[in-house]
Design a protein around this motif. Structure first.
Motif, short mmCIF file in Angstrom:
data_model
loop_
_atom_site.label_atom_id
_atom_site.label_comp_id
_atom_site.label_asym_id
_atom_site.label_seq_id
_atom_site.Cartn_x
_atom_site.Cartn_y
_atom_site.Cartn_z
N SER A 1 -0.78 -15.01 -8.17
CA SER A 1 -0.10 -14.21 -9.30
C SER A 1 0.93 -13.80 -8.61
CB SER A 1 -1.14 -13.16 -9.70
OG SER A 1 -0.53 -12.62 -10.90
N ILE A 2 1.69 -12.75 -9.62
CA ILE A 2 2.66 -11.85 -8.70
C ILE A 2 2.06 -10.51 -8.79
CG2 ILE A 2 4.99 -10.89 -9.56
CD1 ILE A 2 5.68 -13.46 -10.95
N ILE A 3 2.14 -9.97 -7.51
CA ILE A 3 1.29 -8.81 -7.36
C ILE A 3 2.33 -7.54 -7.20
CG2 ILE A 3 0.07 -7.64 -5.81
CD1 ILE A 3 -1.41 -10.11 -7.00
N PHE A 4 2.20 -6.42 -8.00
CA PHE A 4 3.06 -5.24 -7.98
C PHE A 4 2.37 -4.26 -7.35
CE2 PHE A 4 3.94 -8.07 -11.60
CZ PHE A 4 5.44 -8.22 -11.45
N SER A 5 3.20 -3.57 -6.54
CA SER A 5 2.72 -2.37 -5.89
C SER A 5 2.45 -1.34 -6.73
CB SER A 5 3.48 -1.80 -4.70
OG SER A 5 3.05 -0.66 -4.23
N LEU B 1 0.67 -1.06 0.01
CA LEU B 1 0.06 -0.03 0.08
C LEU B 1 1.01 1.22 -0.04
CD1 LEU B 1 -2.85 -1.10 2.53
CD2 LEU B 1 -2.99 -0.86 0.16
N ASP B 2 2.00 1.02 0.34
CA ASP B 2 2.60 2.47 0.60
C ASP B 2 4.22 2.32 -0.35
OD1 ASP B 2 5.00 0.88 1.90
OD2 ASP B 2 4.21 1.69 4.01
N GLY B 3 4.17 1.43 -0.99
CA GLY B 3 5.19 1.35 -1.94
C GLY B 3 6.69 0.84 -1.58
N GLY C 1 -7.31 -10.78 -5.30
CA GLY C 1 -8.75 -10.56 -4.65
C GLY C 1 -8.77 -10.10 -3.37
N LYS C 2 -7.85 -9.82 -2.90
CA LYS C 2 -7.41 -9.13 -1.38
C LYS C 2 -8.13 -7.91 -1.42
CE LYS C 2 -5.01 -12.27 0.93
NZ LYS C 2 -5.41 -12.99 2.16
N PRO C 3 -9.48 -7.68 -0.69
CA PRO C 3 -10.05 -6.43 -0.76
C PRO C 3 -9.13 -5.11 -0.24
CG PRO C 3 -11.00 -7.83 0.83
CD PRO C 3 -9.95 -8.79 0.02
N GLU C 4 -8.36 -5.59 0.47
CA GLU C 4 -7.55 -4.35 1.48
C GLU C 4 -6.45 -3.80 0.32
OE1 GLU C 4 -6.13 -8.11 3.77
OE2 GLU C 4 -7.59 -7.38 2.33
#
Length: 277
Positions: free
Chosen positions: A213-217, A83-85, A95-98
């Motif tokens: 998956s691979i999640i990117f900020s 969330l803050d990079g 699918g994480k809602p946060e």
């Protein structure tokens, strides 16, 4: 042979859609965060990051030319870093809602796992939610569970009594020693722990199937370029037939269709938000 030609054609088409990516872009070191989720991601006896998802990210980072630093963190700190990079990459579940609106997923699914409600062999399947009333459910400390499961655990009418433990192995031992009626856990780490303990397969009720998956900020510098570089690396290695071991380890059967990358950004068919249900 037909399948290889198809993969090669897909790769060629997709690579043409990444024309905006530049090989001359300076490649900064990236922080990859993970939490204990064996066999996909964990820290080994030598204090090194390892597991099927870690190995896949490492292969793609090498191909794309990015130095990687791996950090094991509690799930809450992983999400906060995205969330803050301060964290660039997390190999995890969509699918994480946060994380809604704050992350970019890779354009290929890297596998899947399930969130299951496990029970002892020989016991009847529960009728949800009524059969959870006044029951004891074993949970893994530090894990987050999805909305439906969280709602069941917190329903004041059901009066579920949670028991937390620190590892999947100890959770299985608790279940077999009847120190809980059910175990709420994910299939990948449960299967690994069960095999290590030489336990039989457990009957279960699946609550969710989660795509990995691979999640990117989005907040990390150059996030879209980094995501595109990793996607290009994935496509190139897939077309060359060099990812089969990694994909098999991620739970993708060699005889099943391989995960297909989504169209490049800007394509009408591309609707990946990183937060699909």
């Amino acid at each position: 042979m037909r399948r290889l030609r198809l993969i090669t054609c897909i790769a060629a088409l997709l690579l043409s859609g990444f024309a905006h990516a530049s090989d001359n872009t300076a490649k900064r070191a990236l922080v990859v965060a993970y939490y204990d989720f064996p066999p996909l991601s964990y820290t080994d006896a030598n204090l090194q990051a390892t597991g099927a998802a870690i190995n896949l990210v490492r292969r793609l980072g090498e191909r794309a030319g990015y130095p990687l630093t791996f950090r094991q963190l509690p799930s809450a700190r992983v999400y906060q870093g995205l969330l803050d990079g301060s964290i660039d990459i997390w190999p995890g579940a969509l699918g994480k809602p946060e994380l809604a609106g704050h992350v970019l997923p890779s354009r290929a699914m890297m596998g899947h796992t399930e969130l299951n409600l496990y029970r002892r062999p020989g016991t009847l399947a529960p009728r949800l939610p009524d059969d959870l009333r006044n029951r004891e459910i074993i949970l893994i400390q530090g894990y987050t569970y999805w909305q439906t499961a969280t709602a069941l655990l917190g329903d004041p009418q059901l009066k579920v009594r949670p028991h937390t433990t620190s590892s999947h192995e100890s959770a299985l031992r608790m279940l077999f020693k009847e120190r809980g009626d059910y175990l709420l856990d994910y299939s990948a780490p449960v299967n690994a722990a069960r095999q290590a303990l030489q336990l039989p397969e457990l009957p279960h009720t699946t609550l969710y199937r989660l795509d990995l998956s691979i999640i990117f900020s989005r907040l990390a510098p150059g996030a879209e370029q980094i995501r595109d570089d990793f996607d290009q690396a994935y496509i190139a290695l897939l077309a060359a037939g060099e990812l089969q071991d990694e994909l098999t380890a991620m739970g993708i059967n060699a005889d099943a269709p391989l995960p297909s990358p989504a169209p490049p950004a800007g394509s009408p068919a591309n609707n990946a938000s990183g937060n699909a249900p």
